[in-house]
Design an enzyme around this catalytic site. Structure first.
Site, PDB file in Angstrom:
ATOM      1  N   ASN A 131       0.593  -1.397   0.046  1.00 41.32           N
ATOM      2  CA  ASN A 131      -0.007  -0.081  -0.178  1.00 41.32           C
ATOM      3  C   ASN A 131       0.476   1.115  -0.198  1.00 41.32           C
ATOM      4  O   ASN A 131       2.128   0.953   1.178  1.00 41.32           O
ATOM      5  CB  ASN A 131      -1.071   0.121   1.209  1.00 41.32           C
ATOM      6  CG  ASN A 131      -0.532   0.262   2.372  1.00 41.32           C
ATOM      7  OD1 ASN A 131      -0.147   1.642   2.805  1.00 41.32           O
ATOM      8  ND2 ASN A 131       0.406  -0.074   3.375  1.00 41.32           N
ATOM      9  N   PHE A 135      -1.745   8.116   3.879  1.00 44.30           N
ATOM     10  CA  PHE A 135      -2.599   8.793   5.391  1.00 44.30           C
ATOM     11  C   PHE A 135      -3.611  10.139   4.574  1.00 44.30           C
ATOM     12  O   PHE A 135      -4.498  10.395   5.777  1.00 44.30           O
ATOM     13  CB  PHE A 135      -1.532  10.162   5.579  1.00 44.30           C
ATOM     14  CG  PHE A 135      -0.275   9.752   6.812  1.00 44.30           C
ATOM     15  CD1 PHE A 135      -0.277   8.043   7.475  1.00 44.30           C
ATOM     16  CD2 PHE A 135       0.434  10.310   7.197  1.00 44.30           C
ATOM     17  CE1 PHE A 135       0.604   7.873   7.418  1.00 44.30           C
ATOM     18  CE2 PHE A 135       1.542   9.877   8.066  1.00 44.30           C
ATOM     19  CZ  PHE A 135       1.494   8.295   8.539  1.00 44.30           C
ATOM     20  N   SER A 202       5.959   5.463   8.498  1.00 41.37           N
ATOM     21  CA  SER A 202       5.146   5.289   7.582  1.00 41.37           C
ATOM     22  C   SER A 202       5.897   5.887   5.711  1.00 41.37           C
ATOM     23  O   SER A 202       6.029   6.646   6.091  1.00 41.37           O
ATOM     24  CB  SER A 202       3.899   5.733   6.964  1.00 41.37           C
ATOM     25  OG  SER A 202       2.830   5.261   7.810  1.00 41.37           O
ATOM     26  N   ASN A 204       4.916   6.246   3.384  1.00 41.75           N
ATOM     27  CA  ASN A 204       3.983   6.518   2.724  1.00 41.75           C
ATOM     28  C   ASN A 204       3.635   8.028   2.461  1.00 41.75           C
ATOM     29  O   ASN A 204       3.595   9.001   1.533  1.00 41.75           O
ATOM     30  CB  ASN A 204       2.668   5.629   1.963  1.00 41.75           C
ATOM     31  CG  ASN A 204       3.021   4.680   2.321  1.00 41.75           C
ATOM     32  OD1 ASN A 204       3.978   4.412   0.964  1.00 41.75           O
ATOM     33  ND2 ASN A 204       2.177   3.525   2.203  1.00 41.75           N
ATOM     34  N   THR A 205       4.491   8.732   3.156  1.00 48.41           N
ATOM     35  CA  THR A 205       4.316  10.150   3.454  1.00 48.41           C
ATOM     36  C   THR A 205       5.943  10.636   3.683  1.00 48.41           C
ATOM     37  O   THR A 205       6.888  10.339   4.352  1.00 48.41           O
ATOM     38  CB  THR A 205       4.020  11.073   4.075  1.00 48.41           C
ATOM     39  OG1 THR A 205       2.480  10.628   5.144  1.00 48.41           O
ATOM     40  CG2 THR A 205       4.058  12.326   5.075  1.00 48.41           C
ATOM     41  N   LYS A 240       5.837   3.903  16.946  1.00 50.94           N
ATOM     42  CA  LYS A 240       5.486   2.839  16.090  1.00 50.94           C
ATOM     43  C   LYS A 240       7.070   2.779  14.465  1.00 50.94           C
ATOM     44  O   LYS A 240       7.309   3.769  14.799  1.00 50.94           O
ATOM     45  CB  LYS A 240       4.401   2.465  14.978  1.00 50.94           C
ATOM     46  CG  LYS A 240       4.184   1.640  14.619  1.00 50.94           C
ATOM     47  CD  LYS A 240       3.213   1.385  13.922  1.00 50.94           C
ATOM     48  CE  LYS A 240       2.612   0.604  12.756  1.00 50.94           C
ATOM     49  NZ  LYS A 240       1.575   0.159  12.185  1.00 50.94           N
ATOM     50  N   ASN A 269       6.151  -1.308  11.092  1.00 54.75           N
ATOM     51  CA  ASN A 269       5.262  -0.504  10.526  1.00 54.75           C
ATOM     52  C   ASN A 269       5.519  -1.931   9.459  1.00 54.75           C
ATOM     53  O   ASN A 269       6.482  -2.865   9.201  1.00 54.75           O
ATOM     54  CB  ASN A 269       5.833   0.391   9.644  1.00 54.75           C
ATOM     55  CG  ASN A 269       4.184   1.569  10.000  1.00 54.75           C
ATOM     56  OD1 ASN A 269       3.786   0.852   8.391  1.00 54.75           O
ATOM     57  ND2 ASN A 269       3.842   1.936  10.258  1.00 54.75           N
ATOM     58  N   THR A 344      -3.076  -7.402   7.883  1.00 53.23           N
ATOM     59  CA  THR A 344      -3.435  -7.922   6.216  1.00 53.23           C
ATOM     60  C   THR A 344      -3.685  -9.243   6.510  1.00 53.23           C
ATOM     61  O   THR A 344      -4.398 -10.063   5.942  1.00 53.23           O
ATOM     62  CB  THR A 344      -1.336  -8.079   6.122  1.00 53.23           C
ATOM     63  OG1 THR A 344      -1.090  -6.356   5.520  1.00 53.23           O
ATOM     64  CG2 THR A 344      -1.959  -8.949   4.272  1.00 53.23           C
TER      65      THR A 344
HETATM   66  C1  LIG Z   1      -3.466  -0.354   3.612  1.00 55.02           C
HETATM   67  C2  LIG Z   1      -2.754  -0.192   4.780  1.00 55.02           C
HETATM   68  C3  LIG Z   1      -2.761   0.820   5.529  1.00 55.02           C
HETATM   69  C4  LIG Z   1      -1.761   1.106   6.181  1.00 55.02           C
HETATM   70  N1  LIG Z   1      -2.090   2.716   6.990  1.00 55.02           N
HETATM   71  C5  LIG Z   1      -1.266   2.698   8.394  1.00 55.02           C
HETATM   72  C6  LIG Z   1      -1.168   3.330   8.860  1.00 55.02           C
HETATM   73  O1  LIG Z   1      -2.002   4.540   8.570  1.00 55.02           O
HETATM   74  N2  LIG Z   1      -0.477   4.272   9.887  1.00 55.02           N
HETATM   75  C7  LIG Z   1       0.052   2.931  10.442  1.00 55.02           C
HETATM   76  O2  LIG Z   1       0.754   3.325  11.470  1.00 55.02           O
HETATM   77  N3  LIG Z   1       0.129   1.948   9.640  1.00 55.02           N
HETATM   78  C8  LIG Z   1      -0.564   1.563   8.810  1.00 55.02           C
HETATM   79  N4  LIG Z   1      -1.030   0.625   8.067  1.00 55.02           N
HETATM   80  C9  LIG Z   1       0.575  -0.597   8.832  1.00 55.02           C
HETATM   81  C10 LIG Z   1      -0.690  -2.067   9.606  1.00 55.02           C
HETATM   82  O3  LIG Z   1      -0.942  -0.880  10.879  1.00 55.02           O
HETATM   83  C11 LIG Z   1       0.228  -2.822  10.193  1.00 55.02           C
HETATM   84  O4  LIG Z   1       1.983  -2.482  11.227  1.00 55.02           O
HETATM   85  C12 LIG Z   1       1.373  -3.431   9.010  1.00 55.02           C
HETATM   86  O5  LIG Z   1       0.345  -4.119   7.811  1.00 55.02           O
HETATM   87  C13 LIG Z   1       1.761  -4.824   9.282  1.00 55.02           C
HETATM   88  O6  LIG Z   1       1.115  -5.822   9.865  1.00 55.02           O
HETATM   89  P1  LIG Z   1      -0.107  -6.880   8.794  1.00 55.02           P
HETATM   90  O7  LIG Z   1       1.147  -7.533   7.705  1.00 55.02           O
HETATM   91  O8  LIG Z   1      -0.382  -7.613  10.112  1.00 55.02           O
HETATM   92  O9  LIG Z   1      -0.378  -6.012   7.799  1.00 55.02           O
HETATM   93  C14 LIG Z   1      -1.171   0.053   6.803  1.00 55.02           C
HETATM   94  C15 LIG Z   1      -1.115  -1.194   6.420  1.00 55.02           C
HETATM   95  C16 LIG Z   1      -1.686  -1.382   5.234  1.00 55.02           C
HETATM   96  C17 LIG Z   1      -2.008  -3.018   4.754  1.00 55.02           C
END
Ligand SMILES: Cc1cc2nc3c(=O)[nH]c(=O)nc-3n(C[C@H](O)[C@H](O)[C@H](O)COP(=O)(O)O)c2cc1C
Length: 361
Positions: A131, A135, A202, A204-205, A240, A269, A344
């Site tokens: 992704n 934000f 993150s 993406n910013t 985080k 993250n 996920t």
């Molecule tokens: C679509 C998407 C959006 C996410 N948005 C954020 C976010 O806004 N802030 C954040 O700290 N982490 C964000 N994450 C990261 C998740 O909170 C998590 O830390 C990361 O996906 C790893 O966990 P997972 O393997 O269980 O997905 C996002 C993840 C995904 C897939």
């Protein structure tokens, strides 16, 4: 409570149904499916008794899972990671699915649309997502209002789901002024969240991850902590981190966490690493953004273990990255995590994920 055999049959039925439904859902763009499913769940939860029935099937009120972490009472240690319910719109439904805690956000001071679509991709062969949402959120004031309405609706209830507030900086704010953005979000959400997570990780910013550098991090965290300590009831403050930090950078984070008196860390993250993926579509694999899911599982556990050993357990660690099943959660706990978050895994395993992890714990 439902009799155990009925509950188990319902869960097994849901698992089978979801594996069928997932095939259909995965034919459509992931972001659209995300909102469609959550809005659908919200709609059916409005039918009298349906929410109660859903929570009887998926949630657990067993005391054996509850625990106190940084002074808060969690009904169970399985939470939902930030980014799933960015705008705090689905808390009732997520509680019915059994989550012990939900981290809303990332919240920025003002509303922002995020990056252009498409910005969320599935990599089913790797049980992963990619992704670059950027934000997208309704902004601190709107989200604070929504949260405080939700809190009022919860008043007098016995079991309450814990809500964390994940805060970040706006896309347009230069790093030199990031401190102000974190402060605005912190103040706006203070009365309506149970704990805070400062997000500097993150991918993406633009420039955000540079805030993980020692000097910047110290400035932001010590400022927030001093605001926090002026309050009559300070909130637990966590950070985080990115899974792409090397161990020497993690040492810096630990040093600052201790210096500032952080309550814990969320590790980790999404990652920029694309090694070891089996997805053949190279154009997809090399899209910009952060990778989550199974490919992240081992790295996130490794980081948890490293921090736990380095700190002798003095920081509460919430593990995030690739938790799909009880075994994944157990490994993270054995490495030193006090709680885990899924994201996920929720997409791939479906609505019974919390219950399934807990019953095999
Ligand atoms: C679509 C998407 C959006 C996410 N948005 C954020 C976010 O806004 N802030 C954040 O700290 N982490 C964000 N994450 C990261 C998740 O909170 C998590 O830390 C990361 O996906 C790893 O966990 P997972 O393997 O269980 O997905 C996002 C993840 C995904 C897939």
């Amino acid at each position: 409570m439902l009799p155990k055999t009925i509950q188990t049959n319902c869960l097994n039925f849901t698992l089978k149904m979801y594996s069928l439904l997932r095939r259909i859902l995965f034919l459509f763009p992931p972001e659209r499916v995300h909102y469609l499913s959550m809005n659908g769940l919200r709609l059916i939860c409005r039918i009298p008794l349906v929410k109660i029935l859903i929570s009887r099937i998926f949630a657990t009120d067993k005391n054996e899972y509850s625990r106190e972490v940084f002074g808060l009472q969690f009904s169970n240690p399985i939470g939902l990671g930030a980014g799933f319910d960015k705008n705090a719109k689905y808390l009732n439904e997520l509680e019915a699915l059994g989550f012990g805690f939900v981290e809303i956000g990332t919240v920025t001071p003002g509303p922002q649309p995020g990056n252009e679509r498409p910005r969320l991709f599935r990599l089913p062969a790797d049980r992963a997502l990619l992704n670059r949402m950027g934000f997208n959120n309704d902004g601190a004031l709107v989200i604070a209002k929504r949260l405080s309405d939700w809190k009022s609706s919860q008043a007098g209830r016995k079991s309450k789901m814990i809500v964390g507030g994940n805060i970040g900086k706006s896309k347009l704010t230069p790093n030199e002024e990031a401190l102000k953005d974190y402060e605005i979000c912190f103040e706006a959400l203070f009365d309506c969240v149970d704990y805070f997570v400062v997000n500097v990780s993150s991918p993406n910013t633009p420039g955000l991850r540079a805030l993980q550098e020692k000097g910047e991090l110290r400035k932001i965290l010590s400022h927030l902590q001093s605001l926090n300590h002026q309050k009559p009831r300070p909130r637990p403050l966590l950070l985080k981190i990115a899974p792409d930090l090397n161990f020497s950078q993690i040492d810096d984070v630990i040093e600052i966490a201790k210096e500032v008196g952080l309550d814990g860390l969320v590790a980790a993250n999404t990652t920029l690493n694309r090694e070891g993926l089996i997805t053949k579509d190279q154009e997809l694999v090399h899209q910009s953004g952060g990778l989550s899911g199974k490919p992240l599982c081992q790295r996130s556990t490794e980081i948890v273990r490293y921090i736990h050993e380095k700190t002798g357990g003095s920081l509460s660690l919430i593990a995030s990255g690739g938790v799909f099943e009880a075994e994944d959660a157990r490994k993270k706990m054995e490495a030193g995590a006090i709680m885990v978050q899924v994201w996920t895994g929720f997409i791939y395993e479906g609505p019974a994920i919390v219950r399934n992890i807990l019953r095999r714990f």
